[in-house]
Write an enzyme that holds these catalytic residues in place. Structure first.
Site, mmCIF file in Angstrom:
data_model
loop_
_atom_site.group_PDB
_atom_site.id
_atom_site.type_symbol
_atom_site.label_atom_id
_atom_site.label_comp_id
_atom_site.label_asym_id
_atom_site.label_seq_id
_atom_site.Cartn_x
_atom_site.Cartn_y
_atom_site.Cartn_z
ATOM 1 N N ASP A 84 46.908 49.499 40.851
ATOM 2 C CA ASP A 84 45.710 50.233 40.481
ATOM 3 C C ASP A 84 46.128 51.647 40.111
ATOM 4 O O ASP A 84 47.184 52.128 40.535
ATOM 5 C CB ASP A 84 44.755 50.230 41.684
ATOM 6 C CG ASP A 84 43.557 51.119 41.466
ATOM 7 O OD1 ASP A 84 42.819 50.893 40.486
ATOM 8 O OD2 ASP A 84 43.351 52.044 42.279
ATOM 9 N N ASP B 94 43.728 54.867 39.898
ATOM 10 C CA ASP B 94 43.091 55.969 40.627
ATOM 11 C C ASP B 94 43.019 55.695 42.123
ATOM 12 O O ASP B 94 42.486 54.680 42.559
ATOM 13 C CB ASP B 94 41.686 56.203 40.069
ATOM 14 C CG ASP B 94 41.729 56.533 38.582
ATOM 15 O OD1 ASP B 94 42.475 57.449 38.205
ATOM 16 O OD2 ASP B 94 41.029 55.863 37.800
ATOM 17 N N HIS C 151 33.946 48.203 31.330
ATOM 18 C CA HIS C 151 32.572 47.744 31.598
ATOM 19 C C HIS C 151 32.045 48.204 32.957
ATOM 20 O O HIS C 151 32.822 48.528 33.856
ATOM 21 C CB HIS C 151 32.512 46.224 31.497
ATOM 22 C CG HIS C 151 33.032 45.724 30.188
ATOM 23 N ND1 HIS C 151 34.161 44.950 30.092
ATOM 24 C CD2 HIS C 151 32.600 45.935 28.926
ATOM 25 C CE1 HIS C 151 34.401 44.685 28.818
ATOM 26 N NE2 HIS C 151 33.473 45.274 28.093
ATOM 27 N N CYS D 151 31.797 41.303 34.072
ATOM 28 C CA CYS D 151 32.957 41.051 33.216
ATOM 29 C C CYS D 151 34.105 40.442 34.030
ATOM 30 O O CYS D 151 34.446 40.961 35.094
ATOM 31 C CB CYS D 151 33.395 42.373 32.603
ATOM 32 S SG CYS D 151 34.918 42.267 31.674
ATOM 33 N N CYS E 255 37.193 40.579 33.499
ATOM 34 C CA CYS E 255 38.412 41.394 33.572
ATOM 35 C C CYS E 255 38.270 42.512 34.606
ATOM 36 O O CYS E 255 39.264 43.015 35.114
ATOM 37 C CB CYS E 255 38.799 41.947 32.201
ATOM 38 S SG CYS E 255 37.715 43.178 31.488
#
EC number: 3.1.3.-
Length: 193
Positions: A10, A12, A93, A104, A106
């Site tokens: 990841d 942030d 999104h 979504c 993803c």
């Protein structure tokens, strides 16, 4: 072509200090332990891939094109740590509303970004790892078939249970995660050899 393990991470709160909706490359800074962890992971020679939810695009906080500058700065930061950014995947999104059908595929906790990256980079997901600071990251990695690490740095606020939300490891920072991932990658490489 033989498949390779990868390390997904990841952005942030995991790799970078969390500054909500920041797309200013000058304000991007490594999170605690991230520089040291990237130095170590870079020496492993496996693809290092960032997967990040970026709802600021859908919210109108910044244009999607601004993420190109973020990707360029990430690549510079990786190079400074002796590592290579193999890919930067993001979902622009919004999350599905609570109680609504899933959004979504993803967007994390979905695993679409990891599956796409695996196709693009010939990644063996069963031998790969996902490092994140919230359980949505863990769930995305687990759904994709990776082993997962939760950085227990205080960023998870909901602690919602679910069948894919249990990390394989809970660790205090990115450097500690890198050590565990490196040991895991070394053992899987020995098993395959």
């Amino acid at each position: 072509m033989a498949l390779t393990p990868a390390v997904f991470m990841d952005k942030d709160g995991t790799l970078l200090v969390d500054e909500p909706y920041n797309v200013d490359p000058a304000r991007m800074a490594f999170a605690p332990g991230a520089y040291a962890g990237l130095c170590a992971l870079g020496a492993m020679g496996v693809p290092l891939i960032v997967v990040s939810n970026q709802p600021g695009v859908a919210l109108g906080c910044f244009p999607e094109a601004a993420l190109h500058g973020v990707q360029e700065r990430l690549a510079e930061m990786f190079r400074a740590a002796g590592a290579e950014l193999a890919g930067f995947y993001y979902c622009p999104h919004l999350p599905a509303a609570r109680g609504a059908k899933p959004g979504c595929p993803c967007r994390k906790p979905g695993c679409g970004m990891l599956l796409r990256a695996a196709r693009d980079h010939d990644v063996d997901l069963q031998r790969s790892w996902m490092i994140g600071d919230i359980l949505d990251d863990v769930e995305a990695g687990n759904r994709a078939g990776c082993r997962s690490v939760l950085l227990d740095v205080g960023n998870e606020t909901e602690w919602l249970d679910g069948p894919h939300r249990e990390p394989h490891h809970r660790l205090p920072d990115f450097a500690a995660a890198a050590r565990v991932v490196m040991a895991g990658l070394s053992s899987t490489c020995l098993e395959v050899a």
